[in-house]
Design an enzyme around this catalytic site. Structure first.
Site, PDB file in Angstrom:
ATOM      1  N   LYS A   1       0.807   0.269  15.074  1.00 45.91           N
ATOM      2  CA  LYS A   1       2.065   0.239  15.188  1.00 45.91           C
ATOM      3  C   LYS A   1       2.502  -1.015  16.196  1.00 45.91           C
ATOM      4  O   LYS A   1       3.696  -1.088  16.209  1.00 45.91           O
ATOM      5  CB  LYS A   1       2.544   1.434  16.156  1.00 45.91           C
ATOM      6  CG  LYS A   1       2.546   2.480  15.249  1.00 45.91           C
ATOM      7  CD  LYS A   1       4.077   2.481  14.412  1.00 45.91           C
ATOM      8  CE  LYS A   1       4.123   3.413  13.062  1.00 45.91           C
ATOM      9  NZ  LYS A   1       4.016   2.557  11.985  1.00 45.91           N
TER      10      LYS A   1
ATOM     11  N   PRO B   1      -4.573   1.315  18.743  1.00 44.90           N
ATOM     12  CA  PRO B   1      -4.590   0.803  17.558  1.00 44.90           C
ATOM     13  C   PRO B   1      -4.116   1.496  16.314  1.00 44.90           C
ATOM     14  O   PRO B   1      -3.959   1.282  15.176  1.00 44.90           O
ATOM     15  CB  PRO B   1      -5.847  -0.379  17.215  1.00 44.90           C
ATOM     16  CG  PRO B   1      -6.781   0.309  18.019  1.00 44.90           C
ATOM     17  CD  PRO B   1      -5.942   0.826  19.324  1.00 44.90           C
TER      18      PRO B   1
ATOM     19  N   HIS C   1       0.850  -0.929  -0.011  1.00 44.30           N
ATOM     20  CA  HIS C   1      -0.109   0.171   0.013  1.00 44.30           C
ATOM     21  C   HIS C   1       0.885   1.205   0.044  1.00 44.30           C
ATOM     22  O   HIS C   1       1.682   1.484   0.857  1.00 44.30           O
ATOM     23  CB  HIS C   1      -0.979  -0.226   1.127  1.00 44.30           C
ATOM     24  CG  HIS C   1      -1.970  -0.992   1.058  1.00 44.30           C
ATOM     25  ND1 HIS C   1      -3.308  -0.341   1.780  1.00 44.30           N
ATOM     26  CD2 HIS C   1      -2.217  -2.124   0.484  1.00 44.30           C
ATOM     27  CE1 HIS C   1      -4.192  -1.584   1.253  1.00 44.30           C
ATOM     28  NE2 HIS C   1      -3.499  -2.537   0.604  1.00 44.30           N
TER      29      HIS C   1
ATOM     30  N   TYR D   1       3.842   6.603   9.993  1.00 39.19           N
ATOM     31  CA  TYR D   1       2.915   5.608   9.528  1.00 39.19           C
ATOM     32  C   TYR D   1       3.919   4.404   8.801  1.00 39.19           C
ATOM     33  O   TYR D   1       3.424   3.120   9.082  1.00 39.19           O
ATOM     34  CB  TYR D   1       1.927   5.898   8.400  1.00 39.19           C
ATOM     35  CG  TYR D   1       0.888   5.131   8.192  1.00 39.19           C
ATOM     36  CD1 TYR D   1      -0.371   5.137   8.805  1.00 39.19           C
ATOM     37  CD2 TYR D   1       0.678   3.744   7.245  1.00 39.19           C
ATOM     38  CE1 TYR D   1      -1.270   4.383   8.674  1.00 39.19           C
ATOM     39  CE2 TYR D   1      -0.067   2.755   7.286  1.00 39.19           C
ATOM     40  CZ  TYR D   1      -1.260   3.122   8.081  1.00 39.19           C
ATOM     41  OH  TYR D   1      -2.493   2.539   7.974  1.00 39.19           O
TER      42      TYR D   1
ATOM     43  N   TYR E   1      -8.914   6.363   6.576  1.00 34.17           N
ATOM     44  CA  TYR E   1      -9.245   6.657   7.740  1.00 34.17           C
ATOM     45  C   TYR E   1     -10.217   8.131   7.965  1.00 34.17           C
ATOM     46  O   TYR E   1      -9.791   8.898   7.472  1.00 34.17           O
ATOM     47  CB  TYR E   1      -7.738   7.116   8.683  1.00 34.17           C
ATOM     48  CG  TYR E   1      -6.862   5.787   8.775  1.00 34.17           C
ATOM     49  CD1 TYR E   1      -6.176   5.514   7.926  1.00 34.17           C
ATOM     50  CD2 TYR E   1      -6.660   5.488  10.204  1.00 34.17           C
ATOM     51  CE1 TYR E   1      -5.283   4.302   8.025  1.00 34.17           C
ATOM     52  CE2 TYR E   1      -5.780   4.393  10.532  1.00 34.17           C
ATOM     53  CZ  TYR E   1      -5.139   3.834   9.421  1.00 34.17           C
ATOM     54  OH  TYR E   1      -4.133   2.833   9.634  1.00 34.17           O
TER      55      TYR E   1
HETATM   56  C1  DHB Z   1      -5.626  -2.321  10.581  1.00 33.71           C
HETATM   57  C2  DHB Z   1      -5.617  -2.278  11.902  1.00 33.71           C
HETATM   58  C3  DHB Z   1      -5.332  -0.976  12.299  1.00 33.71           C
HETATM   59  O1  DHB Z   1      -5.165  -0.391  13.574  1.00 33.71           O
HETATM   60  C4  DHB Z   1      -4.969   0.136  11.398  1.00 33.71           C
HETATM   61  O2  DHB Z   1      -4.377   1.519  11.876  1.00 33.71           O
HETATM   62  C5  DHB Z   1      -4.833  -0.327   9.968  1.00 33.71           C
HETATM   63  C6  DHB Z   1      -5.172  -1.407   9.516  1.00 33.71           C
HETATM   64  C7  DHB Z   1      -6.106  -3.771  10.090  1.00 33.71           C
HETATM   65  O3  DHB Z   1      -6.543  -4.579  11.022  1.00 33.71           O
HETATM   66  O4  DHB Z   1      -6.470  -3.893   8.842  1.00 33.71           O
END
Ligand code: DHB
Length: 390
Positions: A296, A292, A74, A384, A200
């Site tokens: 990370k 989450p 990605h 990121y 997001y």
């Molecule tokens: C996923 C989980 C995340 O916390 C994130 O920031 C991006 C992707 C996932 O589970 O695909």
């Protein structure tokens, strides 16, 4: 039954198994134990984004090249607010992409690699305790036999409810943490992708994240109250909430399907310092957890064990025990950058309970600063992808 090894590792998640793998490449022996069965770990849904360095670590050290075959690179994400999407182009900004490759697959690859290479990994044990002074792990194995593993060094890679962490005397340790007044409702749905990259979304109803898994199954999350009971939500209500959070004048909608998995994820930022106490070293979630947003957690765990394997090698093969002192400070420099990044993404994108009009408009100003300037976008892209300048 007694076993002798060089490094005793508590926890067979990605941190413990990757450490065991890296050590074995340098001829260092380890035993890994976990109180969960292999099946239990495989059936836990976790995050899905690997930094490029994490993907390379798996491929280049011979764990598996499946990440490069089955994973999806990605090159950016969409930040969506005010009903419009704004792309952050990682490749253009920092020359790196990330990989969509679920943590469960990372675990399977590591467990398979350990068994292929004759690694000693014992799942499904119980009554685990550790001795830091005369380093050893004691437990009852899955056949009910009492076991002792004597070792030179002990590693606590035993997750956010670590028992190893508690071995550091209270007077010598600092726990830094922060709770958040919300959680994520996470689902897996059997549906085609709704977008090619992750979305997001900031919205007046709260945050949503549109992620992917395969051609046929997708992962999505939306912000909810920490006490939410996932079981009482109907599929229709979940879709209505997700659709409302991504809706906008551009007509973006999610492709719906049956919801095959649902869980509520609690939010927490946590760091335990020091990461070393005598013969004990902590790695991954045992030493730190992140909320989450930005995925990370696994990446930090892998970054920890990369440093840890190097200092353990120096300590055990070159008799340089002082090398162990370097571990905590080196790992923590990255940990605190990732803590900031996860906290920042979280607070920029979520609806904070009790937020005033000022708070919300300030958030939108922040999102515009990030998406509207190269400096702002690059700051996000560095965090990121984990490509922080050294
Ligand atoms: C996923 C989980 C995340 O916390 C994130 O920031 C991006 C992707 C996932 O589970 O695909």
């Amino acid at each position: 039954m007694m076993t002798r090894t060089q490094v005793g590792i508590v926890g067979a998640g990605p941190a413990g198994l990757m450490l065991s793998h890296l050590l074995s490449l340098n001829g260092i022996d380890s035993v890994v134990i976990d109180n969960r069965t292999r099946l239990e770990i495989e059936n836990t849904v976790r995050a899905g984004i690997l930094e490029a360095d994490s993907a390379r670590l798996l491929a280049d050290t011979g764990v598996s090249d499946r990440v490069l075959r089955d994973g999806h690179p990605h090159e950016g994400i969409d930040l969506r607010f005010g009903g419009e999407s704004h792309r952050i182009d990682f490749r253009a900004l920092v020359g790196e992409s990330v990989w969509l490759y679920p943590q469960t697959d990372v675990f399977v690859d590591l467990a398979n690699a350990r068994s292929r290479d004759g690694g000693d990994v014992r799942f499904g044990v119980r009554d685990t305790c550790v001795d830091v002074d005369a380093p050893a792990i004691r437990f009852v194995d899955s056949d009910g036999v009492a076991q002792e593993v004597r070792c030179d060094l002990l590693v606590g890679a035993d997750g956010s409810r670590s028992i190893c962490r508690d071995q550091v005397p209270e007077a010598l340790r600092t726990f830094s943490f922060r709770e958040y007044p919300f959680a994520w409702f996470g689902i897996i749905t059997q549906a085609p992708r709704s977008a090619e990259e992750l979305v997001y979304a900031h919205s007046p109803r709260g945050f949503a994240l549109i992620s992917q898994r395969t051609e046929t199954h997708q992962r999505m999350y939306f912000q909810c109250g920490p006490e939410t009971d996932a079981a009482v939500w109907s599929d229709d209500r979940i879709w209505e909430e997700l659709q409302a959070r991504v809706a906008g004048p551009d007509g973006f909608t999610l492709k719906e399907g049956p919801i095959t998995e649902r869980t509520v994820l609690r939010f927490r930022s946590f760091v335990a310092e020091p990461m070393r106490y005598g013969n004990l070293l902590l790695a991954g979630d045992a030493a730190h957890t992140v909320p989450p947003t930005g995925a990370k957690g696994l990446n930090l765990a892998l970054a920890d064990v990369r440093v840890l394997s190097e200092v353990v090698e120096r300590a055990l093969l070159k008799n340089d025990r002082d090398a162990l002192d370097e571990y905590g400070p080196r790992a923590l420099a990255r940990v605190w950058k990732a803590q900031h990044f996860s906290y920042w993404m979280t607070t920029m994108l979520h609806a904070l309970p009790g937020a005033t009009d000022f708070d919300v408009r300030r958030q939108l100003g922040e999102l515009r600063s990030v998406t509207g300037s190269e400096a702002g976008s690059r700051f996000l892209a560095e965090g990121y992808t984990g490509c922080w300048p050294a």
